[in-house]
Scaffold this motif. Structure first.
Motif, mmCIF file in Angstrom:
data_model
loop_
_atom_site.group_PDB
_atom_site.id
_atom_site.type_symbol
_atom_site.label_atom_id
_atom_site.label_comp_id
_atom_site.label_asym_id
_atom_site.label_seq_id
_atom_site.Cartn_x
_atom_site.Cartn_y
_atom_site.Cartn_z
ATOM 1 N N PRO A 58 0.848 -1.198 0.000
ATOM 2 C CA PRO A 58 0.000 0.000 0.000
ATOM 3 C C PRO A 58 0.881 1.244 0.000
ATOM 4 O O PRO A 58 1.983 1.237 0.559
ATOM 5 C CB PRO A 58 -0.774 -0.102 1.319
ATOM 6 C CG PRO A 58 -0.660 -1.524 1.744
ATOM 7 C CD PRO A 58 0.637 -2.028 1.192
ATOM 8 N N LEU A 59 0.397 2.310 -0.626
ATOM 9 C CA LEU A 59 1.149 3.555 -0.662
ATOM 10 C C LEU A 59 1.097 4.252 0.696
ATOM 11 O O LEU A 59 2.095 4.789 1.173
ATOM 12 C CB LEU A 59 0.552 4.478 -1.728
ATOM 13 C CG LEU A 59 1.254 5.815 -1.948
ATOM 14 C CD1 LEU A 59 2.606 5.598 -2.618
ATOM 15 C CD2 LEU A 59 0.398 6.749 -2.803
ATOM 16 N N LEU A 60 -0.086 4.198 1.316
ATOM 17 C CA LEU A 60 -0.299 4.956 2.550
ATOM 18 C C LEU A 60 -0.779 4.020 3.644
ATOM 19 O O LEU A 60 -1.387 2.988 3.367
ATOM 20 C CB LEU A 60 -1.372 6.023 2.305
ATOM 21 C CG LEU A 60 -1.076 7.024 1.185
ATOM 22 C CD1 LEU A 60 -2.338 7.795 0.824
ATOM 23 C CD2 LEU A 60 0.046 7.971 1.590
ATOM 24 N N GLU A 61 -0.498 4.367 4.871
ATOM 25 C CA GLU A 61 -1.128 3.624 5.959
ATOM 26 C C GLU A 61 -1.683 4.610 6.966
ATOM 27 O O GLU A 61 -1.110 5.666 7.205
ATOM 28 C CB GLU A 61 -0.151 2.625 6.599
ATOM 29 C CG GLU A 61 1.083 3.227 7.222
ATOM 30 C CD GLU A 61 2.038 2.173 7.771
ATOM 31 O OE1 GLU A 61 1.637 1.011 7.919
ATOM 32 O OE2 GLU A 61 3.189 2.535 8.052
ATOM 33 N N TRP A 62 -2.791 4.246 7.524
ATOM 34 C CA TRP A 62 -3.469 5.111 8.473
ATOM 35 C C TRP A 62 -2.724 5.084 9.810
ATOM 36 O O TRP A 62 -2.346 4.021 10.288
ATOM 37 C CB TRP A 62 -4.915 4.640 8.667
ATOM 38 C CG TRP A 62 -5.689 5.532 9.579
ATOM 39 C CD1 TRP A 62 -6.053 5.258 10.864
ATOM 40 C CD2 TRP A 62 -6.188 6.836 9.282
ATOM 41 N NE1 TRP A 62 -6.749 6.306 11.388
ATOM 42 C CE2 TRP A 62 -6.852 7.301 10.440
ATOM 43 C CE3 TRP A 62 -6.150 7.663 8.160
ATOM 44 C CZ2 TRP A 62 -7.458 8.560 10.510
ATOM 45 C CZ3 TRP A 62 -6.749 8.906 8.225
ATOM 46 C CH2 TRP A 62 -7.397 9.353 9.383
ATOM 47 N N ALA B 16 3.101 7.920 4.715
ATOM 48 C CA ALA B 16 3.666 7.117 3.633
ATOM 49 C C ALA B 16 4.165 5.807 4.238
ATOM 50 O O ALA B 16 4.889 5.828 5.229
ATOM 51 C CB ALA B 16 4.817 7.868 2.974
ATOM 52 N N MET B 17 3.766 4.699 3.681
ATOM 53 C CA MET B 17 4.189 3.417 4.235
ATOM 54 C C MET B 17 5.693 3.244 4.016
ATOM 55 O O MET B 17 6.399 2.789 4.901
ATOM 56 C CB MET B 17 3.450 2.275 3.556
ATOM 57 C CG MET B 17 3.622 0.947 4.257
ATOM 58 S SD MET B 17 2.209 -0.116 3.932
ATOM 59 C CE MET B 17 2.543 -1.501 5.024
ATOM 60 N N HIS B 18 6.155 3.623 2.840
ATOM 61 C CA HIS B 18 7.570 3.493 2.520
ATOM 62 C C HIS B 18 8.235 4.840 2.827
ATOM 63 O O HIS B 18 8.907 4.997 3.815
ATOM 64 C CB HIS B 18 7.700 3.102 1.052
ATOM 65 C CG HIS B 18 9.014 2.509 0.692
ATOM 66 N ND1 HIS B 18 9.425 1.291 1.153
ATOM 67 C CD2 HIS B 18 10.008 2.977 -0.095
ATOM 68 C CE1 HIS B 18 10.635 1.036 0.659
ATOM 69 N NE2 HIS B 18 11.012 2.047 -0.095
ATOM 70 N N HIS B 19 8.040 5.817 1.973
ATOM 71 C CA HIS B 19 8.403 7.213 2.230
ATOM 72 C C HIS B 19 7.704 8.086 1.203
ATOM 73 O O HIS B 19 7.141 7.550 0.233
ATOM 74 C CB HIS B 19 9.918 7.429 2.268
ATOM 75 C CG HIS B 19 10.646 6.966 1.062
ATOM 76 N ND1 HIS B 19 10.304 7.338 -0.219
ATOM 77 C CD2 HIS B 19 11.685 6.119 0.918
ATOM 78 C CE1 HIS B 19 11.122 6.756 -1.080
ATOM 79 N NE2 HIS B 19 11.957 5.988 -0.419
ATOM 80 N N PRO B 20 7.717 9.393 1.364
ATOM 81 C CA PRO B 20 6.850 10.243 0.518
ATOM 82 C C PRO B 20 7.280 10.286 -0.940
ATOM 83 O O PRO B 20 6.607 10.918 -1.743
ATOM 84 C CB PRO B 20 7.014 11.647 1.130
ATOM 85 C CG PRO B 20 7.764 11.482 2.393
ATOM 86 C CD PRO B 20 8.457 10.177 2.352
ATOM 87 N N PHE B 21 8.390 9.654 -1.304
ATOM 88 C CA PHE B 21 8.904 9.757 -2.664
ATOM 89 C C PHE B 21 8.537 8.544 -3.509
ATOM 90 O O PHE B 21 8.894 8.442 -4.680
ATOM 91 C CB PHE B 21 10.423 9.969 -2.620
ATOM 92 C CG PHE B 21 10.815 11.011 -1.614
ATOM 93 C CD1 PHE B 21 10.501 12.345 -1.834
ATOM 94 C CD2 PHE B 21 11.434 10.672 -0.417
ATOM 95 C CE1 PHE B 21 10.809 13.312 -0.896
ATOM 96 C CE2 PHE B 21 11.750 11.633 0.528
ATOM 97 C CZ PHE B 21 11.443 12.955 0.290
ATOM 98 N N THR B 22 7.826 7.600 -2.887
ATOM 99 C CA THR B 22 7.391 6.385 -3.564
ATOM 100 C C THR B 22 6.240 6.692 -4.503
ATOM 101 O O THR B 22 5.309 7.394 -4.131
ATOM 102 C CB THR B 22 6.938 5.367 -2.496
ATOM 103 O OG1 THR B 22 8.060 5.058 -1.678
ATOM 104 C CG2 THR B 22 6.385 4.107 -3.126
ATOM 105 N N SER B 23 6.311 6.128 -5.698
ATOM 106 C CA SER B 23 5.256 6.419 -6.669
ATOM 107 C C SER B 23 4.082 5.460 -6.495
ATOM 108 O O SER B 23 4.272 4.271 -6.231
ATOM 109 C CB SER B 23 5.800 6.328 -8.096
ATOM 110 O OG SER B 23 6.196 5.006 -8.379
#
Lengths: 581, 581
Positions: B429-433, B442-449
């Motif tokens: 997932p791109l985002l996690e609550w 950002a689950m990974h970091h804000p630069f992930t597409s």
């Protein structure tokens, strides 16, 4: 992969192949119904060709591309009619069948070219664009290759690379530590290492035998000179060795680097005592690409009623070969040079050895031809030579003449960046007097061992104690230095005492190391090379900044990311600190 | 050199040679008129022999040596009568003719032996002695070899190692930055990088094409888990690539490491969607050394008036093959295990598939044999198997059963440290609550597409947007992860907006990167491996601490050098900070 090959790969061998390239638009030109675009990536440049008659739409798309657009171009490798044999890809071009813009680009603030029109500040702010330029990026490639070669050499000799910690302990000796507040240990701070010195010594106590590390170090000092707050060392240490082993091993490293990277056979590195380096060159890092040694004239010139010489502690001269024809103006320039505040000399005496054999000095009032003849002999002048003489207090005048010697070397073209001359300077003083704090400081660092035969002088003439310390100098720049270390608790404690530490202070700061010496420390020694400096010399550059991908400016700022910056109160509260600005 | 060879070098080939060894006294024993000493260095152990009849003085000197004394021993290589073929030097011994004590040693606080009697705290305080022990030092040698192998692999593929800065800018996104007050820029702070993420992306904008770095990173977070405030990453980035290229390139790296370092042929690494990893293993880093997949029973078990199942969002089970004979006590242990606060489950349901073919569950009150038969089919049980079932809210129960699955794997001996199983987990997932801040992170970091086809969901169902992000998992541990990055300013700005940044904040913190995207940023992506973790897996160790030469403890302290520590007021004044403790 978005591409099938790179922009530096296609040659006549690839004729008839369909390939895909990705890269940046370097330049574009229209010629009648044709458009030619140079596409660039790290590996090279390839010419793309578009033809209005073949495909109007495609050709118009090509014409709409701006400089630095990122594109993907598919096409057929064809032979160029107008070959450019200077480029590896210059015999072919790509007849384009499909074109895709991967990303548009605003006009860059300066030219992305080997010679750019961008000023320093602009290039630093847009460092990521400056790094696109071949000469800048090539410096980073060189640096990578050098690091790889260093590791290969040392790995072959059984050196182990060990990562030492970056968050360490602040020491009063190193006043210029960067510190890091600890959130988990309230009111306490880590320091960033100025070098991994104590850790590498502990690794010797651990029996690692041969250690190295290419490692970031940190120093919070004014950056007037060509320094950076973070810099990189090739840090090395060996056990069960003597000075000779270090010299041999690391002379081997430097010679291997010159061979592998520059294809240059560096001759065996000569060795010189520190005291001789000072005597002959007035510097502990003489540029030996040219000789022009100092000749001491003190005794020769005294007693002729010339007060400048009579009152001087030391009178020294150099032979500026072939400069007898220097004009009055040129000589005045030299005098101005040595009178600059950074050098601070009061005057320059000269003697011309004219082409006709006659000798003519600026102090003919005091010295006759016969006396000048003695100078000529002492300095081994030939017709056409110019002697430059300075007088004063020993340490000062040596430093001043050293500057003049370098200046003459430059003027005479004797300091070619593509020539290399290395030198070992040995037997540095252990201690140096510091006027400001009115006490002796360790010239190298407090862990350097004195020469056993000089230990007795520690109490009586501390300034005369020589250390088992050595520097390697290349082209007048110190590229590395090291020493045989103390491995005995008693001697280490004695050193700290002489450096003004109380026993308590010494134990508090360096107790872990002195304790370690009691559990079976082997004799050991090492060296550290300034990797940035080494790279800059190999790259033929004056500044280390040019071999650092993201350097800081003279105020320690990274103007690209705008750092350092303020942090918010919440973070300061968590760290239990407060700004007093 | 003080020695002519090392303590690991002498064999029957060297008989009759006169050699000099240096090293530490490992052990010593007297046998009649003889004394035998094992001398140790990094390279091995050699037996020295002294004879009272030959040289009384020398033999007595030998008898006076304590453990860990540092000695230099000269002698003749002779054949041993009592050979020890387990040691490379075991066929010979050194008949000593001269002995020198290079340094005495106090009795170490613990045994310098493969198995030591030293507790953790003592070994950390005297880390330099702990590092003398073969298993500890061998970890560092392994680490060195791995780093060399990584560099060799990447260098061969045209990756360039570039050093990115350590003194960078603090970001609010990374709340756990270590900060460094700047003396030259009063009131301002650098931060230490949690990763070189933005710099490596800028290098792609610069056209470096392929970058890597083995690099220290820093995170100021509670160290409850097996974490260190400073840790090392293999950090990599590539341009003009797609996810497939990253997977191929770095699967190659890991397979090469296994081959070169462990001699192990790691098979092609299977790939699994994140959603499947959660469904089948309840974890985004499943240990695939054993299968034991989750089977969903929700529909199968509902409607039989068993409220635990009827009320559950999800009912899942695993087949613990061969465990039907588990005793009541063993089953109670499992129930206790899942009820531990870290796991927090309320209960465990089981079904035995007995050897006689009968099925017996802990909920026979609700389910008859016919119904249990369906369970057996779903879980593919055989006589002798045990089914373990948990029920509850989907995310929670999956996590809980995942823990139980790992516990069963351990109990069944399916998690052999000398077996390796790798897995790519894809499409995170791109985002996690985040409950605490009540917003998406950002689950990974804000630069992930984000996946292009999911971008439309950003406004409506942000939690369902998948990212072009991937992790590599080995034996249930995430060893690396990365993503295809955003290379477009508009999309990057949109991401920051969804992460709760105002346009101003985003520009202030990451303007340099977004600006860079406007000057021709290529499509790019990368990955970073946790080098400490990778080394610990290769060394068969549970903790990364054991592959770090000088680690910190759970409070972020280095107990050997006693750091962090207080700094003096003068230094704080210069830095314009004040401690509020």
């Amino acid at each position: 992969m978005l591409r099938t090959t790179t922009c530096g790969a296609l040659t006549i061998e690839n004729l008839g192949e369909n390939v895909i390239l990705c890269g940046w638009v370097q330049k574009s030109r229209d010629l009648g119904g044709m458009t030619f675009i140079d596409i660039r990536d790290r590996y090279g440049i390839t010419q793309l060709v578009f033809n209005m008659d073949d495909n109007r739409e495609l050709c118009e798309a090509a014409r709409s591309l701006g400089r630095e657009f990122v594109i993907k171009a598919s096409g057929l490798v064809v032979e160029r009619s107008n070959k450019n044999l200077k480029m590896p890809t210059g015999e072919v071009e790509l007849k384009i069948t499909a074109l895709e813009i991967l990303n548009a680009a605003k006009l860059p603030p300066f030219m992305i070219d080997d010679e750019t029109d961008g000023g320093d500040d602009l290039r630093m702010k847009y460092r990521y664009l400056d790094l696109r330029r071949n000469p800048v990026r090539n410096n980073m490639v060189l640096r990578h290759k050098m690091a790889q070669a260093v590791r290969r050499y040392l790995d072959n000799l059984d050196f182990i690379e060990v990562e030492t910690p970056v968050l360490i302990k602040s020491t009063p000796e190193g006043a210029r530590d960067f510190v890091v507040p600890s959130r988990m240990n309230e009111g306490q701070f880590y320091a960033l290492p100025q070098s991994p010195q104590t850790f590498k010594q502990l690794l010797m106590v651990s029996g690692f035998d041969r250690y190295f590390q290419i490692v970031k170090c940190f120093r919070d000092e004014d950056l007037r000179a060509d320094r950076q707050p973070e810099f990189t060392q090739i840090d090395c240490e060996m056990s069960f060795i003597e000075q000779e082993d270090i010299l041999t091993t690391f002379e081997g490293l430097i010679r291997t680097l010159f061979k592998d990277i520059k294809g240059f056979d560096l001759p065996e590195v000569p060795r010189m005592q520190y005291s001789d380096a000072m005597r002959f060159y007035g510097s502990d890092k003489p540029d030996t690409r040219f000789d022009m040694r100092f000749v001491e004239l003190t005794e020769l010139v005294k007693g002729k009623d010339f007060p400048v010489f009579d009152n001087a502690e030391l009178v020294i001269g150099i032979n500026a070969t072939g400069c007898a024809s220097y004009t009055r103006k040129q000589l005045d320039e030299l005098t101005d040079f040595i009178k600059r505040p950074q050098i601070g000399a009061t005057g320059l005496i000269y003697m011309r050895h004219n082409e006709d054999g006659s000798l003519k000095s600026s102090v003919d009032k005091f010295y006759n031809e016969e006396e000048l003849q003695k100078w000529s002999v002492a300095l081994n002048t030939q017709p056409g030579d110019l002697v430059l003489i300075m007088a004063g207090i020993q340490d000062k005048v040596r430093k001043q003449l050293s500057e003049l010697r370098l200046e003459m070397g430059t003027r005479l073209g004797l300091r070619d960046k593509n020539k290399y001359s290395a030198l070992w300077v040995l037997d540095f003083p252990l201690l140096e007097w510091d006027e400001e704090s009115a006490r002796y400081h360790a010239m190298h660092h407090p862990f350097t061992s004195p020469k056993p035969e000089d230990i007795a002088l520690l109490d009586t003439k501390p300034g005369e104690v020589r250390a088992n310390a050595y520097d390697m100098v290349v082209n007048g720049t110190e590229i590395g230095g090291g020493s045989i270390r103390i491995h005995d608790r008693t001697l280490q404690a004695l050193m700290f005492k002489h450096l003004g530490f109380s026993a308590e202070e010494a134990q508090k700061q360096f107790g872990f190391l002195m304790d370690a010496f009691e559990f079976g420390a082997p004799p050991h020694g090492g060296i550290a090379f300034g990797f940035d400096r080494l790279c800059s010399i190999f790259a033929g550059l004056d500044s280390i900044r040019d071999v650092i991908a993201f350097p800081k400016n003279n105020s320690g700022r990274d103007v690209m990311i705008d750092s350092p910056s303020t942090i918010d109160d919440k973070q300061m509260n968590e760290l239990k600190i407060k700004s007093t600005v």
